[in-house]
Design a protein around this motif. Sequence first.
Motif, short mmCIF file in Angstrom:
data_model
loop_
_atom_site.label_atom_id
_atom_site.label_comp_id
_atom_site.label_asym_id
_atom_site.label_seq_id
_atom_site.Cartn_x
_atom_site.Cartn_y
_atom_site.Cartn_z
N ALA A 37 34.10 7.70 3.22
CA ALA A 37 33.81 8.53 2.04
C ALA A 37 34.96 8.56 1.06
CB ALA A 37 33.46 9.95 2.49
N HIS A 38 36.19 8.22 1.50
CA HIS A 38 37.36 8.29 0.63
C HIS A 38 37.91 6.92 0.25
CE1 HIS A 38 37.22 12.35 2.37
NE2 HIS A 38 37.92 12.75 1.33
N PRO A 85 34.98 5.85 17.29
CA PRO A 85 35.29 7.06 16.50
C PRO A 85 34.41 7.18 15.25
CG PRO A 85 36.89 5.36 16.02
CD PRO A 85 35.97 4.78 17.07
N ASN A 86 33.15 7.47 15.43
CA ASN A 86 32.21 7.48 14.30
C ASN A 86 32.50 8.57 13.28
OD1 ASN A 86 30.44 5.27 15.11
ND2 ASN A 86 29.78 6.59 16.79
N GLU A 87 32.82 9.80 13.73
CA GLU A 87 33.03 10.89 12.79
C GLU A 87 34.23 10.66 11.88
OE1 GLU A 87 33.20 14.60 14.80
OE2 GLU A 87 31.17 14.46 15.63
N SER A 88 35.35 10.22 12.47
CA SER A 88 36.55 9.98 11.65
C SER A 88 36.34 8.81 10.70
CB SER A 88 37.76 9.72 12.55
OG SER A 88 37.53 8.60 13.40
N MET A 89 35.56 7.82 11.12
CA MET A 89 35.30 6.68 10.24
C MET A 89 34.34 7.05 9.11
SD MET A 89 37.21 4.21 11.16
CE MET A 89 38.42 5.48 11.61
N ASP A 90 33.44 8.00 9.36
CA ASP A 90 32.57 8.49 8.28
C ASP A 90 33.41 9.15 7.20
OD1 ASP A 90 30.27 7.61 9.50
OD2 ASP A 90 29.85 9.53 10.50
#
Length: 511
Positions: A129-130, A120-125
């Motif tokens: 960031a937070h 899950p690359n997008e959700s981990m990006d």
Amino acid sequence: MSEDVKAEFGKIRSFLWPVHNYELKKLLPMFIIFFFISFNYTVLRDTKDTLIVTSSGAESIPFLKFWGVVPCAILFMLIYAKLSNVLSKEKLFYVTITPFLVFFGLFALVLYPYRDVLHPNESMDWLQAHLPQGMSGLVACFRNWTYSLFYILSELWGSAVLSLMFWGFANDIMRVTEAKRFYTLLGLGANVALLFSGQAIAYFSDIRKYLPPDVDAWQISLNYLMSMVVIAGIGVIATYWWMQRNVLTDKRYFDPENMEKKTKKPKAKLSIMESFAYLAKSNYILCIALLVIAYGICINLVEVTWKGELKKQYPNPNDYSTFMGRFSQMTGFVTIIMMFIGGWIIRKKGWGFAAAITPTVLLLTGIGFFSFVIFSDSLQHYITMLGTTPLFLAVMFGTAQNIMSKSSKYSLFDPTKEMSYIPLDQEAKVKGKAAIDVVGARLGKSGGSLIQQILLVGFGSLAAITPYIAICMIATIIVWLFAVKSLNKQFVELTGEKAQTGAQEAQPAKA
């Protein structure tokens, strides 16, 4: 040949090969089993490090050990304790080892090839960031979850199959006198395996230069490496099956009635909670646990720092894996020499002296490695004069430290630890060994991981926390040495009562 020459020749032979000819039927299959299990252990250890360090970074290892390995180790121990009450020992062995082989085969064929879809690359990006920078290692564990799962099961192979299943089997069928002569020789199987597995890892990892640029070289390497793991696992099962039917049915090698007489009276099987309560009351078991936990903490504190430096030197997975293969080979060469020396130390100097060598080696080499890493900037001028870089020397110092610590572990720590189980009754052996080797070993490494997690969140990088890691390592080794001293007194008391019986057991049985 004079009598004096014969006597000297006999001493040399007993030093190098303290085995009667009739005992080879028992020793050689155990050697083969240990060889295959250790072969897999080395391949899996180097592969899991390559996957995690080159993709997620060494900073993810403390989080992965604490939040992934420990919970899975506890879950395994609970399932194992339950199954040990309903399955025979033979069936329990097969049920334990088979799921590992199935997963490692599927990883190379399914999980790794489809990693881009599964991760899950997008959700981990978004999550990265937070969150603070110090939590990047934890985020990477979830991002590359298939690698994390491979890492967890590879860690459990060492605890569940090597420590629990093999050594539990060995302790069940070995007499104390046999253990003193056989265990260091069995350790040779592990280190001969290091030579073969190290060469195999280096050979199949160093294939990138022979492949077209558009081919995933690491995928090809994984296919070869995991195929070897599955084949070696099948070899373990086949040899164990043969021993059950051709060795353990011969009273010269294994007499169940004689083994049962070692305990005063039969013990009823305990529930899981009763087992923990029983073990918590035993100072002997707690001392063994302290040894295992202390080793886990120390080796974890040193290795993560070393692997962080190693990734900087070898960022490509194939290059990293090739180096680890050469490292395993060097470790095997040194340890084989140490196995002969270690066997002599155990027989001549006693359990306590031998058990204290590993923490002493870790203390001295660890101080040397951390000192170089911490003060490398101050030594920049002298390093430049040598025609090299601080990074390369840090990697070499860490490599030497790891080789020395692992060789002392295999030749002295493991044999003395396993010998300490032998005087215990059957209930303490089975449940105590499961709790210590599976959970205790993981708690040791997770203890080091927890220390590193706290420091990473507070300071942000491995470089910043290195001095504090060194202090924690020294404190842990001091506790380790005190535990060795206490356990030695208890071990001598328990085994001293069996000295005369052991002398009788050492004599060859009549066919």
